[in-house]
Scaffold this motif. Structure first.
Motif, PDB file in Angstrom:
ATOM      1  N   LYS A 140       3.965 -12.483  -7.861  1.00 50.78           N
ATOM      2  CA  LYS A 140       3.687 -11.420  -6.907  1.00 50.78           C
ATOM      3  C   LYS A 140       4.669 -10.270  -7.083  1.00 50.78           C
ATOM      4  N   TYR A 141       5.970 -10.581  -7.176  1.00 50.68           N
ATOM      5  CA  TYR A 141       6.977  -9.535  -7.377  1.00 50.68           C
ATOM      6  C   TYR A 141       6.771  -8.803  -8.694  1.00 50.68           C
ATOM      7  N   GLN A 146       5.135  -3.786 -11.224  1.00 50.06           N
ATOM      8  CA  GLN A 146       4.260  -3.041 -12.128  1.00 50.06           C
ATOM      9  C   GLN A 146       3.537  -1.922 -11.391  1.00 50.06           C
ATOM     10  N   GLN A 147       3.061  -2.210 -10.181  1.00 54.56           N
ATOM     11  CA  GLN A 147       2.393  -1.167  -9.399  1.00 54.56           C
ATOM     12  C   GLN A 147       3.362  -0.045  -9.036  1.00 54.56           C
ATOM     13  N   ILE A 148       4.603  -0.416  -8.685  1.00 51.49           N
ATOM     14  CA  ILE A 148       5.598   0.612  -8.349  1.00 51.49           C
ATOM     15  C   ILE A 148       5.890   1.491  -9.564  1.00 51.49           C
ATOM     16  N   GLN A 152       5.270   5.440  -9.783  1.00 58.95           N
ATOM     17  CA  GLN A 152       6.341   6.368 -10.119  1.00 58.95           C
ATOM     18  C   GLN A 152       5.966   7.259 -11.294  1.00 58.95           C
ATOM     19  N   ARG A 153       5.348   6.666 -12.317  1.00 58.28           N
ATOM     20  CA  ARG A 153       4.902   7.487 -13.452  1.00 58.28           C
ATOM     21  C   ARG A 153       3.849   8.493 -13.023  1.00 58.28           C
ATOM     22  N   LYS A 154       2.932   8.055 -12.149  1.00 59.80           N
ATOM     23  CA  LYS A 154       1.908   8.975 -11.685  1.00 59.80           C
ATOM     24  C   LYS A 154       2.518  10.094 -10.844  1.00 59.80           C
TER      25      LYS A 154
END
Length: 254
Positions: A140-141, A146-148, A152-154
């Motif tokens: 989960k972490y 990965q989503q964070i 951030q890149r977006k």
């Protein structure tokens, strides 16, 4: 000079071994065929190569099955068919036991039917659940991180794009301000230029045009100007002396 004798031992080179096998197999089949034809013998020849490939020869008109049955009848041997029913029954029993155990484990993991479980089994189940929870949280972490990172890149891409748009808008505003200043400067210089043009065309006794455009729309007029020659006007001299210069007349001296 005679041909050298070849030592009969295993050929180590794989390529040479395959070539020798192919040649000698063909020679063996040829010899078997000659033997069957010359001696009217029934011959059945079965060969398996080192790679497991099957090669067989059977003299006509017999078949390999007929030769094998004849061999069994003569030797008294019998190739029995293996009965797989017992083996299949054992395999089915094993699979049923595994399925039952998996169902019990699933019920324990979901918390159902815990009344028949001993204390030791409960401790083992608790450890397994804790280990499973650790794996679930770690995964989960990982997904959250990965989503964070993706967000951030977006966000960085959006910031760069926003900065480019702001820079473009500032350039457009500066260009518009410069163009507006140039237009205002041209409007301020235009009356001065018109005034200079109007001063070059004085109008005496008439209304002064307010602009160069009105000056261009005025009808053409010829304004007489009296010239002051350096010599006296002959017309004025004849008017003063009417008899001077007439044809056939001479001035009379008193």
């Amino acid at each position: 000079m005679g041909r050298g004798k070849i030592a009969i031992r295993r050929i180590e080179n794989n390529t040479n071994r395959q070539v020798t096998f192919s040649k000698r197999r063909g020679g063996l089949f040829k010899k078997a065929h000659e033997l069957s034809v010359l001696c009217d013998a029934q011959i059945g020849l079965i060969i398996f190569s080192s790679t497991g490939k099957l090669s067989e020869y059977c003299s006509l008109p017999s078949s390999m099955e007929q030769i094998i049955r004849r061999y069994q009848r003569v030797t008294g041997t019998h190739i029995s068919k293996q009965d797989n029913r017992e083996q299949l029954h054992n395999e089915i029993t094993r699979m049923r036991n595994e399925t039952h155990n998996l169902q019990l484990s699933l019920q324990r993991y979901t918390g159902d039917d815990l009344s028949s479980i001993q204390f030791k089994d409960l401790e083992e189940l608790e450890q397994q659940l804790e280990h499973s929870i650790k794996k679930v949280r770690a995964r989960k972490y990982q997904l959250v991180q990965q989503q964070i990172d993706n967000l951030q890149r977006k966000a960085k891409m959006l910031e760069d794009e926003n900065e480019q748009i702001c820079h473009w808008i500032q350039e457009k505003q500066q260009a518009a301000a410069i163009e507006q200043q140039q237009q205002q400067l041209g409007i301020e210089l235009k009356p001065v230029e018109e005034q200079q043009v109007m001063e070059q065309f004085p109008f005496s006794g008439e209304e002064q045009p307010s602009s160069v455009l009105q000056l261009a729309t005025l009808p053409p007029h010829l304004y007489p100007y009296r010239l002051q020659p350096t010599h006296p006007n002959l017309q004025d001299f004849t008017l003063q002396y009417p008899g001077f210069g007439s044809i056939g007349t001479t001035p009379i001296n008193d």
